[in-house]
Design a protein around this motif. Structure first.
Motif, PDB file in Angstrom:
ATOM      1  N   TYR A  34       0.826  -1.206   0.000  1.00  0.00           N
ATOM      2  CA  TYR A  34       0.000   0.000   0.000  1.00  0.00           C
ATOM      3  C   TYR A  34       0.860   1.257   0.000  1.00  0.00           C
ATOM      4  CZ  TYR A  34      -3.659  -3.323   1.166  1.00  0.00           C
ATOM      5  OH  TYR A  34      -4.526  -4.396   1.142  1.00  0.00           O
ATOM      6  N   VAL A  35       0.580   2.134  -0.944  1.00  0.00           N
ATOM      7  CA  VAL A  35       1.297   3.406  -1.035  1.00  0.00           C
ATOM      8  C   VAL A  35       0.422   4.498  -0.423  1.00  0.00           C
ATOM      9  CG1 VAL A  35       2.191   5.176  -2.583  1.00  0.00           C
ATOM     10  CG2 VAL A  35       2.587   2.759  -3.090  1.00  0.00           C
ATOM     11  N   VAL A  36       0.999   5.284   0.457  1.00  0.00           N
ATOM     12  CA  VAL A  36       0.319   6.455   1.015  1.00  0.00           C
ATOM     13  C   VAL A  36       1.088   7.692   0.564  1.00  0.00           C
ATOM     14  CG1 VAL A  36      -0.350   7.685   3.108  1.00  0.00           C
ATOM     15  CG2 VAL A  36      -0.509   5.182   3.023  1.00  0.00           C
ATOM     16  N   TRP A  37       0.477   8.472  -0.342  1.00  0.00           N
ATOM     17  CA  TRP A  37       1.103   9.713  -0.805  1.00  0.00           C
ATOM     18  C   TRP A  37       0.837  10.850   0.187  1.00  0.00           C
ATOM     19  CZ3 TRP A  37      -1.198   6.364  -4.339  1.00  0.00           C
ATOM     20  CH2 TRP A  37      -0.396   5.934  -5.407  1.00  0.00           C
ATOM     21  N   GLY A  88      -0.932  11.479   4.002  1.00  0.00           N
ATOM     22  CA  GLY A  88      -1.497  10.847   5.188  1.00  0.00           C
ATOM     23  C   GLY A  88      -0.717  11.271   6.415  1.00  0.00           C
ATOM     24  N   ASN A  89      -0.982  10.615   7.519  1.00  0.00           N
ATOM     25  CA  ASN A  89      -0.233  10.906   8.739  1.00  0.00           C
ATOM     26  C   ASN A  89       1.239  10.540   8.576  1.00  0.00           C
ATOM     27  OD1 ASN A  89      -2.630  11.640  10.216  1.00  0.00           O
ATOM     28  ND2 ASN A  89      -3.128   9.460  10.287  1.00  0.00           N
ATOM     29  N   ARG A  90       1.476   9.423   7.862  1.00  0.00           N
ATOM     30  CA  ARG A  90       2.850   8.952   7.628  1.00  0.00           C
ATOM     31  C   ARG A  90       2.949   8.422   6.195  1.00  0.00           C
ATOM     32  NH1 ARG A  90       1.211   6.574  12.213  1.00  0.00           N
ATOM     33  NH2 ARG A  90       1.183   4.516  11.216  1.00  0.00           N
ATOM     34  N   PRO A  91       3.261   9.275   5.226  1.00  0.00           N
ATOM     35  CA  PRO A  91       3.411   8.808   3.840  1.00  0.00           C
ATOM     36  C   PRO A  91       4.481   7.717   3.745  1.00  0.00           C
ATOM     37  CG  PRO A  91       3.301  11.200   3.912  1.00  0.00           C
ATOM     38  CD  PRO A  91       3.458  10.734   5.334  1.00  0.00           C
ATOM     39  N   GLY A  92       4.278   6.802   2.849  1.00  0.00           N
ATOM     40  CA  GLY A  92       5.253   5.726   2.675  1.00  0.00           C
ATOM     41  C   GLY A  92       4.632   4.512   2.021  1.00  0.00           C
ATOM     42  N   ILE A  93       5.330   3.376   2.088  1.00  0.00           N
ATOM     43  CA  ILE A  93       4.865   2.115   1.528  1.00  0.00           C
ATOM     44  C   ILE A  93       4.645   1.138   2.682  1.00  0.00           C
ATOM     45  CG2 ILE A  93       5.405   0.203  -0.031  1.00  0.00           C
ATOM     46  CD1 ILE A  93       7.276   2.127  -1.530  1.00  0.00           C
ATOM     47  N   TYR A  94       3.488   0.482   2.678  1.00  0.00           N
ATOM     48  CA  TYR A  94       3.137  -0.398   3.788  1.00  0.00           C
ATOM     49  C   TYR A  94       2.783  -1.803   3.297  1.00  0.00           C
ATOM     50  CZ  TYR A  94       3.042   3.932   6.411  1.00  0.00           C
ATOM     51  OH  TYR A  94       3.404   5.116   7.007  1.00  0.00           O
ATOM     52  N   PRO A  95       3.160  -2.830   4.062  1.00  0.00           N
ATOM     53  CA  PRO A  95       2.953  -4.212   3.630  1.00  0.00           C
ATOM     54  C   PRO A  95       1.577  -4.793   3.956  1.00  0.00           C
ATOM     55  CG  PRO A  95       4.174  -4.189   5.673  1.00  0.00           C
ATOM     56  CD  PRO A  95       3.989  -2.756   5.282  1.00  0.00           C
ATOM     57  N   TYR A 153      -4.073   7.259  -1.236  1.00  0.00           N
ATOM     58  CA  TYR A 153      -3.451   5.945  -1.062  1.00  0.00           C
ATOM     59  C   TYR A 153      -4.021   4.954  -2.063  1.00  0.00           C
ATOM     60  CZ  TYR A 153      -7.861   5.125   1.373  1.00  0.00           C
ATOM     61  OH  TYR A 153      -9.204   5.032   1.684  1.00  0.00           O
ATOM     62  N   LYS A 154      -3.271   3.886  -2.311  1.00  0.00           N
ATOM     63  CA  LYS A 154      -3.719   2.841  -3.240  1.00  0.00           C
ATOM     64  C   LYS A 154      -2.860   1.601  -3.060  1.00  0.00           C
ATOM     65  CE  LYS A 154      -4.610   1.876  -8.158  1.00  0.00           C
ATOM     66  NZ  LYS A 154      -5.968   1.363  -7.901  1.00  0.00           N
ATOM     67  N   SER A 155      -3.424   0.444  -3.346  1.00  0.00           N
ATOM     68  CA  SER A 155      -2.688  -0.815  -3.223  1.00  0.00           C
ATOM     69  C   SER A 155      -2.082  -1.229  -4.563  1.00  0.00           C
ATOM     70  CB  SER A 155      -3.610  -1.930  -2.730  1.00  0.00           C
ATOM     71  OG  SER A 155      -4.572  -2.252  -3.708  1.00  0.00           O
ATOM     72  N   PHE A 156      -0.986  -2.004  -4.471  1.00  0.00           N
ATOM     73  CA  PHE A 156      -0.285  -2.514  -5.654  1.00  0.00           C
ATOM     74  C   PHE A 156       0.108  -3.972  -5.404  1.00  0.00           C
ATOM     75  CE2 PHE A 156       0.141   2.036  -5.786  1.00  0.00           C
ATOM     76  CZ  PHE A 156      -0.037   2.344  -7.131  1.00  0.00           C
ATOM     77  N   PRO A 157       0.181  -4.782  -6.476  1.00  0.00           N
ATOM     78  CA  PRO A 157       0.446  -6.221  -6.309  1.00  0.00           C
ATOM     79  C   PRO A 157       1.898  -6.583  -6.000  1.00  0.00           C
ATOM     80  CG  PRO A 157       0.178  -5.690  -8.624  1.00  0.00           C
ATOM     81  CD  PRO A 157      -0.169  -4.443  -7.859  1.00  0.00           C
ATOM     82  N   SER A 158       2.822  -5.636  -6.114  1.00  0.00           N
ATOM     83  CA  SER A 158       4.225  -5.950  -5.820  1.00  0.00           C
ATOM     84  C   SER A 158       4.914  -4.739  -5.202  1.00  0.00           C
ATOM     85  CB  SER A 158       4.968  -6.370  -7.093  1.00  0.00           C
ATOM     86  OG  SER A 158       5.162  -5.257  -7.954  1.00  0.00           O
ATOM     87  N   PHE A 159       5.999  -4.992  -4.492  1.00  0.00           N
ATOM     88  CA  PHE A 159       6.748  -3.892  -3.867  1.00  0.00           C
ATOM     89  C   PHE A 159       7.367  -2.992  -4.933  1.00  0.00           C
ATOM     90  CE2 PHE A 159      10.695  -2.049  -2.211  1.00  0.00           C
ATOM     91  CZ  PHE A 159      10.178  -1.326  -1.139  1.00  0.00           C
ATOM     92  N   ASP A 210     -14.476   4.579  -4.731  1.00  0.00           N
ATOM     93  CA  ASP A 210     -13.622   3.421  -4.434  1.00  0.00           C
ATOM     94  C   ASP A 210     -12.782   3.649  -3.180  1.00  0.00           C
ATOM     95  OD1 ASP A 210     -12.365   0.839  -5.378  1.00  0.00           O
ATOM     96  OD2 ASP A 210     -10.585   2.115  -5.355  1.00  0.00           O
ATOM     97  N   PHE A 211     -12.581   2.598  -2.407  1.00  0.00           N
ATOM     98  CA  PHE A 211     -11.812   2.694  -1.165  1.00  0.00           C
ATOM     99  C   PHE A 211     -10.302   2.593  -1.403  1.00  0.00           C
ATOM    100  CE2 PHE A 211     -15.958   1.967   0.570  1.00  0.00           C
ATOM    101  CZ  PHE A 211     -15.944   2.496   1.852  1.00  0.00           C
ATOM    102  N   GLY A 212      -9.875   2.350  -2.643  1.00  0.00           N
ATOM    103  CA  GLY A 212      -8.453   2.329  -2.949  1.00  0.00           C
ATOM    104  C   GLY A 212      -7.705   1.117  -2.450  1.00  0.00           C
ATOM    105  N   ARG A 213      -8.377  -0.027  -2.350  1.00  0.00           N
ATOM    106  CA  ARG A 213      -7.704  -1.214  -1.813  1.00  0.00           C
ATOM    107  C   ARG A 213      -7.487  -2.309  -2.851  1.00  0.00           C
ATOM    108  NH1 ARG A 213     -11.680  -1.593   3.422  1.00  0.00           N
ATOM    109  NH2 ARG A 213     -11.516   0.598   3.980  1.00  0.00           N
ATOM    110  N   LYS A 214      -7.745  -2.031  -4.097  1.00  0.00           N
ATOM    111  CA  LYS A 214      -7.596  -3.057  -5.130  1.00  0.00           C
ATOM    112  C   LYS A 214      -6.144  -3.254  -5.495  1.00  0.00           C
ATOM    113  CE  LYS A 214     -12.175  -2.281  -7.100  1.00  0.00           C
ATOM    114  NZ  LYS A 214     -12.618  -1.279  -6.114  1.00  0.00           N
TER     115      LYS A 214
END
Length: 209
Positions: A8-11, A13-20, A37-43, A205-209
């Motif tokens: 999950y990428v947070v552009w 938010g409280n703490r921008p970054g990449i989350y597992p 924010y949005k989810s992605f299938p790979s790091f 959309d909730f941005g979790r796809k």
């Protein structure tokens, strides 16, 4: 079957970054206004996206349609609201929301509920939207990306196969209320299928796809 991995990428938010995990992402955006924010299938994809901009990855037109197909579909009607639901597992924790299609301003949100399905959430979101527009005598249309929910609303019946239990009492109370509303109310609101392939993810959309 192993659970499909997501990052999950947070552009913004409280703490921008990449989350597992979604839980980590959720904590990073909790109560942050207009979080991005949005989810992605790979790091690797998440890392590349994080180095770019939110607008480049959310809501952009998908490939695979010809220029003629895009012309025929046209643009969304922004005199509208959009609804969507999200579930963690199916059945699992469910929530739904409705937004202004153009501005993405949140109009309503309900949940999370302990146990439900995405289809139930989509159905409830549509009925909630219909009731809201009728209350305000609005001429706006409603967009949904769920053909199943559209069918259930048309039949005025939530045809979920999920058995009722102590875990889903609350969400089924809303289902019963929604069915009752459909049976007792007339409405002129037009429900339209959101063209995801042409327009990208629905604005609600909730941005979790």
């Amino acid at each position: 079957m192993a659970k499909k991995e997501k990052f999950y990428v947070v552009w913004r938010g409280n703490r921008p970054g990449i989350y597992p995990s979604w839980e980590d992402c959720k904590a990073a955006i909790k109560d942050f206004p207009k979080a991005q924010y949005k989810s992605f299938p790979s790091f690797a994809e998440a890392k590349e996206a994080y180095q770019g901009e939110y607008k480049d990855y959310v809501g952009k037109k998908a490939s695979g349609l010809s220029a003629e197909q895009l012309r025929r579909i046209g643009q969304p009607n922004y005199n509208s609201i959009s609804v969507d639901a999200a579930s963690s597992g199916n059945p699992g924790i469910v929530e739904y929301q409705g937004v202004d299609t153009k501005t993405k301003k949140l109009l309503f949100h309900n949940g999370p509920f302990e146990q439900g399905t995405n289809n139930i959430g989509e159905f409830l979101a549509l009925v909630h939207g219909l009731a809201l527009l009728k209350k305000h005598n609005s001429k706006r249309i409603i967009y949904t990306d769920s053909k199943i929910a559209m069918g259930w609303v048309k039949k005025k019946k939530c045809n979920s196969k999920l058995p009722r239990s102590s875990k889903n009492t609350k969400i089924f109370e809303l289902v019963d209320r929604a069915e009752k509303w459909l049976q007792e109310n007339e409405y002129t609101t037009v429900i339209v299928k959101w063209e995801t392939k042409a327009w990208g993810e629905i604005p609600a959309d909730f941005g979790r796809k």
